[in-house]
Structures are given as structure tokens and as C-alpha cells.
Design an enzyme around this catalytic site. Structure first.
Site, PDB file in Angstrom:
ATOM      1  N   LYS A  53       7.302  17.664  75.561  1.00 11.92           N
ATOM      2  CA  LYS A  53       6.546  17.079  74.451  1.00 11.92           C
ATOM      3  C   LYS A  53       6.611  17.981  73.219  1.00 11.92           C
ATOM      4  O   LYS A  53       6.759  17.515  72.094  1.00 11.92           O
ATOM      5  CB  LYS A  53       5.088  16.848  74.879  1.00 11.92           C
ATOM      6  CG  LYS A  53       4.951  15.689  75.860  1.00 11.92           C
ATOM      7  CD  LYS A  53       3.602  15.622  76.566  1.00 11.92           C
ATOM      8  CE  LYS A  53       3.638  14.516  77.633  1.00 11.92           C
ATOM      9  NZ  LYS A  53       2.437  14.419  78.449  1.00 11.92           N
ATOM     10  N   GLN A  97      -3.084  17.135  79.313  1.00 10.83           N
ATOM     11  CA  GLN A  97      -2.112  16.803  80.359  1.00 10.83           C
ATOM     12  C   GLN A  97      -2.831  16.567  81.691  1.00 10.83           C
ATOM     13  O   GLN A  97      -3.652  17.379  82.117  1.00 10.83           O
ATOM     14  CB  GLN A  97      -1.081  17.938  80.479  1.00 10.83           C
ATOM     15  CG  GLN A  97       0.063  17.649  81.435  1.00 10.83           C
ATOM     16  CD  GLN A  97       0.948  16.495  80.995  1.00 10.83           C
ATOM     17  OE1 GLN A  97       1.132  16.233  79.814  1.00 10.83           O
ATOM     18  NE2 GLN A  97       1.496  15.760  81.961  1.00 10.83           N
ATOM     19  N   ASP A 120      -2.745   9.458  73.684  1.00 11.59           N
ATOM     20  CA  ASP A 120      -2.361   8.971  75.014  1.00 11.59           C
ATOM     21  C   ASP A 120      -2.801   7.520  75.234  1.00 11.59           C
ATOM     22  O   ASP A 120      -2.322   6.854  76.155  1.00 11.59           O
ATOM     23  CB  ASP A 120      -3.059   9.812  76.097  1.00 11.59           C
ATOM     24  CG  ASP A 120      -2.119  10.759  76.818  1.00 11.59           C
ATOM     25  OD1 ASP A 120      -0.921  10.446  76.917  1.00 11.59           O
ATOM     26  OD2 ASP A 120      -2.600  11.804  77.289  1.00 11.59           O
TER      27      ASP A 120
HETATM   28  N1  GUN Z   1       0.480  12.918  83.365  1.00 16.43           N
HETATM   29  C1  GUN Z   1       1.436  12.039  83.720  1.00 16.43           C
HETATM   30  N2  GUN Z   1       1.680  11.178  82.714  1.00 16.43           N
HETATM   31  C2  GUN Z   1       0.861  11.516  81.709  1.00 16.43           C
HETATM   32  C3  GUN Z   1       0.654  11.007  80.392  1.00 16.43           C
HETATM   33  O1  GUN Z   1       1.265  10.033  79.938  1.00 16.43           O
HETATM   34  N3  GUN Z   1      -0.278  11.653  79.645  1.00 16.43           N
HETATM   35  C4  GUN Z   1      -0.976  12.701  80.124  1.00 16.43           C
HETATM   36  N4  GUN Z   1      -1.880  13.252  79.331  1.00 16.43           N
HETATM   37  N5  GUN Z   1      -0.817  13.209  81.323  1.00 16.43           N
HETATM   38  C5  GUN Z   1       0.101  12.609  82.115  1.00 16.43           C
END
Ligand code: GUN
Length: 284
Positions: A53, A97, A120
């Protein structure tokens, strides 16, 4: 028939080129979108997603920072950090996350993020707005899937999508987004009896289970579009999807690979949400 491949990496690359131009324009107006990613603990998959990211943000000119906290961080400490980020005018997007360590209530954390910074799209306000077709941040993986489906030469309206998996992050919201596109949606999950009866009726089959190769050509209708959301690390260390790609592609019209499928699209939609958050903050 052998399927055409929907290459998520290529599509993501094209979208990111456009975003780069958009960010350049914003920067001229003194708006540099800023994403703050919070990572708690040392989960290797989470660390790898977070560094992906950060790298992708830099690629399009989004400024980002990763706040990496030890796994012993308390829920109170994390809540305090989020409240501070909510108040911080330099922060456009906040991403915590997941998964979080077990002693932290994930839902409590998600609900503390300011919905206008929830890139998100996990906050109940954004989920609710999505449900009723109002403007909101769309969750990145479902948004990426719909963007991939829109990129191929098929009409979505009236098609039948079968989704395997009902997580809050992928299965449930992707069904809602497809419903908003006038698709007929069936949800299947681990308790579904006679799964194959449903999957064989799918024009669009979305597999988001998290188990390697649970779907092969026996489950697929001739000419179906297959979206494989699974990312499974197998014994030899490589990544593979929930779908037996080589077998299923014999029957499908379109199929997404793993890697280079849904994954790069998820990150791309996060970038898009961050740019949107920055634009809206500066419009207010
Ligand atoms: N863990 C797995 N996929 C995601 C996601 O799309 N966003 C976040 N914050 N954590 C994740």
C-alpha cells in the site's frame, strides 16, 4: 472455449496512470492526499500488504505513513491514536490493517474512524450508505471486482452472480454492489447444501473463500465469468487462488488469475478512495 484473462495488474496500472495525473493537478492546488496506515503486530501477510500500500501510494504521488505498533498495544491506546488521526487535518485517509490482535475489539476500532476518512469503507455509516445506493467510500476489494467486471465486454444488468463467501470485507459488500448494477445475486457459504447446483447457474462466479482450488471446471457453467478473490500461500511458497485456474479456464469466458488479478485492484481502489477523501476534505 478457453477463457480470456482479466489481468488486474494491467488494469490497475492504467488506472494508476490516470490517478498520477489527477494527483499532480491536486498538488498544484496545494492538496497532497495523505494516507495513514496503522499496523499492529508482526503478522507477515499484513506487513506485506502494508508495504504494498505504501509503495503504490508513492507511485501515484499520494503521501503515506505507516504507524507500526507493537502487538501488546492496548485497545485504549489504539483508540486514542485513531481519535488523534481523526482530528489531524493533514490526514485524509485512515486504514487500520486487519486482522488486529485478539485482545482488541476490531469493530470498536472500525467504528471510531471518522467515516469521512474511512478509505477502507468498513465503517457502518459507509456500509449503510452503500446499501441504499448513496455516495460513500466503497470497500476496496468489492469496488475493484466491480471495476474489473465493468472493464470487460459484458452487460452486467440481468446477469446472475453467485458469490461464495459472506465476509464483511468481500462477500457481503460485493453482492450489494452488484445488486446496485441490476445483477441478480445469490450468496453461498460454508453451510450451503449442494453448492454445485448454485455455481452451475452462475453467469458470474465470485469465489472468496480462502481455500486453495476448491472450485474447478465441474462447478462452472460454460461461458461464465470467474473472479477469484483467494490468495493462498501453498507449500512451495507460491501464491494460488481459490479456483483451479488451469481447469476452470477451459469452460469460462473470462477469468482472473492469482496473482495479478484482484489483488492489485484492491490497492488501486484504496488509492482512489484516498484521493476522493482529500478532494472532499478540501471542498468543505
Ligand atoms: N486485511 C485484509 N484485507 C484488508 C483490507 O482490505 N483492509 C484492511 N484494513 N485490512 C485488511
Amino acid at each position: 472455449m478457453t477463457a480470456q484473462i482479466i489481468n488486474g495488474k494491467d488494469l490497475a496500472g492504467k488506472l494508476r496512470e490516470k490517478m498520477k495525473e489527477e494527483v499532480k493537478e491536486l498538488v498544484k492546488h496545494d492538496i497532497t492526499p495523505h494516507l495513514t496506515v496503522v499496523l499492529v503486530g508482526e503478522d507477515p501477510a499484513s506487513k506485506s500488504y502494508v508495504s504494498g500500500k505504501k509503495k503504490a501510494s508513492a507511485e501515484v504521488g499520494i503521501s503515506s505513513e505507516v504507524i507500526h505498533l507493537p502487538k501488546e498495544t492496548t485497545e485504549t491506546e489504539l483508540l486514542q491514536l485513531i481519535k488523534k488521526l481523526n482530528e489531524d487535518n493533514n490526514v485524509d485517509g485512515i486504514l487500520v490493517q486487519l486482522p488486529l490482535p485478539k485482545h482488541i475489539n476490531e469493530q470498536q476500532i472500525i467504528e471510531t474512524i471518522d467515516p469521512s476518512k474511512d478509505v477502507d469503507g468498513f465503517h457502518p455509516i459507509n456500509i449503510g450508505r452503500m446499501m441504499i445506493g448513496e455516495k460513500s467510500f466503497l470497500p476496496c476489494t468489492p469496488y475493484g471486482i466491480v471495476t474489473m467486471l465493468r472493464s470487460i465486454d459484458i452487460e452486467l444488468e440481468g446477469k446472475h452472480a453467485v458469490i461464495i463467501g459472506r465476509s464483511n470485507i468481500v462477500g457481503k459488500p460485493v453482492g450489494q454492489l452488484l445488486l446496485n448494477e441490476n445483477v441478480t445475486v445469490t450468496y453461498c457459504h460454508s453451510k450451503t447444501n449442494n453448492l454445485v447446483e448454485y455455481t452451475k447457474k452462475a453467469d458470474i462466479l465470485i469465489v472468496a473463500v480462502g481455500k486453495p482450488h476448491i472450485i474447478n471446471s465441474d462447478y462452472v457453467k460454460e461461458g461464465a465469468v470467474i473472479i477469484d478473490v483467494g490468495v493462498n500461500r501453498i507449500e512451495d511458497g507460491s501464491l494460488t487462488g481459490d479456483v483451479d485456474f488451469e481447469d476452470a479456464k477451459k469452460k469460462a469466458s473470462y477469468i482472473t488469475p492469482v496473482p495479478k488479478g484482484v489483488g492489485p485492484m484492491t490497492i488501486t481502489m484504496l488509492l482512489e478512495n484516498t484521493i476522493k477523501a482529500a478532494k472532499e476534505r478540501n471542498r468543505r
